[in-house]
Design an enzyme around this catalytic site. Structure first.
Site, PDB file in Angstrom:
ATOM      1  N   ASN A 147       0.851  -1.190   0.000  1.00 18.62           N
ATOM      2  CA  ASN A 147       0.000   0.000   0.000  1.00 18.62           C
ATOM      3  C   ASN A 147       0.889   1.243   0.000  1.00 18.62           C
ATOM      4  OD1 ASN A 147      -2.831   1.109   2.047  1.00 18.62           O
ATOM      5  ND2 ASN A 147      -2.331   1.447  -0.073  1.00 18.62           N
ATOM      6  N   TYR A 180      -8.666  13.722  -2.329  1.00 24.25           N
ATOM      7  CA  TYR A 180      -8.794  12.932  -1.107  1.00 24.25           C
ATOM      8  C   TYR A 180      -8.667  13.819   0.114  1.00 24.25           C
ATOM      9  CZ  TYR A 180      -7.255   9.706   2.533  1.00 24.25           C
ATOM     10  OH  TYR A 180      -7.105   9.003   3.711  1.00 24.25           O
ATOM     11  N   GLU A 189     -13.650  10.110   6.142  1.00 17.16           N
ATOM     12  CA  GLU A 189     -12.637  10.009   5.094  1.00 17.16           C
ATOM     13  C   GLU A 189     -13.365  10.114   3.758  1.00 17.16           C
ATOM     14  OE1 GLU A 189      -8.866   7.105   4.062  1.00 17.16           O
ATOM     15  OE2 GLU A 189     -10.739   6.172   4.693  1.00 17.16           O
ATOM     16  N   TYR A 191     -13.343  10.616  -0.740  1.00 14.40           N
ATOM     17  CA  TYR A 191     -12.667  10.430  -2.013  1.00 14.40           C
ATOM     18  C   TYR A 191     -13.526  11.004  -3.147  1.00 14.40           C
ATOM     19  CZ  TYR A 191     -10.080   6.705   0.422  1.00 14.40           C
ATOM     20  OH  TYR A 191      -9.312   5.973   1.284  1.00 14.40           O
ATOM     21  N   GLU A 280      -2.674   6.639  -5.328  1.00 12.88           N
ATOM     22  CA  GLU A 280      -2.514   5.550  -4.373  1.00 12.88           C
ATOM     23  C   GLU A 280      -2.378   4.226  -5.107  1.00 12.88           C
ATOM     24  OE1 GLU A 280      -4.781   3.626  -0.502  1.00 12.88           O
ATOM     25  OE2 GLU A 280      -5.601   5.354  -1.555  1.00 12.88           O
TER      26      GLU A 280
END
Length: 295
Positions: A147, A180, A189, A191, A280
């Site tokens: 990640n 983001y 959170e 996006y 990402e």
């Protein structure tokens, strides 16, 4: 999805890690800080970032195939914070400066700081990769990572920012490209995804509506992360998503259009933590060269 996404099949994208996590909610875009912190697959652990006058605790996440958290949970994470369109979120942050003469800055380990008037953050859990800050944006490349999150933006940011970008985006596997961030009170959170790799987030779960913006249609999703790393430590929080129906790698993202649409669906944001352009990767390799400006 750094801070700026859990155990889904392709994995829930986690956001970046802690001090490779995002800056504090009270840190302005001109505050320089550095810090270290790890993160998990879809959620990131918290780190400590020290600015010139403020000490903040942060974490980020990176996005990937699944609903994500802040570090890396179990999938392609994504990460950071955002404020609500009609909610309590407000900001006095400035955007991209008219010109920048700073030299390029490469970081290959977890780091957070400022470059050319914007806050950057780099985080990965394992594998190889680097982020290069440039006068007009940034580039990031990764190989065999689990990640990884690279992003650059405004902190704490606000609902009225407009992000214009152009990317040479070449993911080989699971990845996200878009705006983001995080908000606090409530902890959210968020996006706004314009393109992705093999897997379209967040996998169809939690569809609540659509919004037309900047020449395209975005599906709106609401997902939840339970007891996962966030910018406030392990917590249970919601993720709000706008995912474009058709991929693109350049254009304008008017963030208020999405925040307002989420608000109409009862998805209430809080106080902004950041508005960033993020790349990402999750269990993949790839590269991206991004030009970005934020007004």
């Amino acid at each position: 999805m750094g801070c700026s996404g859990s155990d889904d099949s392709p994995g829930e994208a986690g956001s970046g890690g802690g001090s490779a996590g995002t800056g504090g909610s009270t840190t302005t875009s001109t505050t320089t800080g550095s810090g270290t912190g790890g993160a998990g697959v879809t959620s990131g652990s918290t780190g400590v970032t020290t600015g010139s006058t403020t000490t903040t605790t942060s974490s980020t996440a990176t996005g990937g195939p699944a609903t994500t958290g802040t570090g890396g949970s179990e999938g392609p994470a994504t990460s950071s914070s955002t404020g609500g369109s009609e909610g309590p979120a407000t900001s006095s942050s400035t955007g991209t400066p008219a010109a920048c003469t700073e030299a390029d800055k490469e970081v290959c380990s977890d780091d957070i700081g400022t470059h050319c008037g914007l806050t950057y953050e780099y985080w990965k859990d394992r594998g190889e990769g680097c982020l290069v800050n440039k006068a007009d944006g940034f580039s990031v490349e990764w190989r065999n990572i689990n990640n990884l999150l690279g992003r650059k933006g405004v902190r704490p940011g606000g609902k009225d920012h407009v992000v214009t970008y152009e990317a040479d985006y070449r993911p080989n596997g699971n990845s996200y490209l878009g705006v983001y961030g995080w908000t606090t009170s409530p902890l959210i959170e968020y996006y706004i995804i314009d393109s992705w790799g093999n897997w379209r987030p967040p996998g169809g779960e939690g569809l609540v509506g659509t919004v037309e913006s900047d020449g395209g249609t975005y599906d709106i999703y609401k997902t939840q992360r339970v007891n996962q790393p966030s910018i406030e430590g392990n917590a249970t929080f919601y993720q709000f998503w706008s995912v474009r129906k058709e991929k693109r790698t350049s254009g304008t993202i008017t963030v208020a259009n999405h925040f307002n649409a989420w608000e109409r669906q009862g998805l209430t944001l809080g106080t902004f933590y950041e508005v960033s352009l993020v790349v990402e990767g999750y269990q993949s390799s790839g590269s991206a060269d991004v030009k970005v400006s934020i007004e």
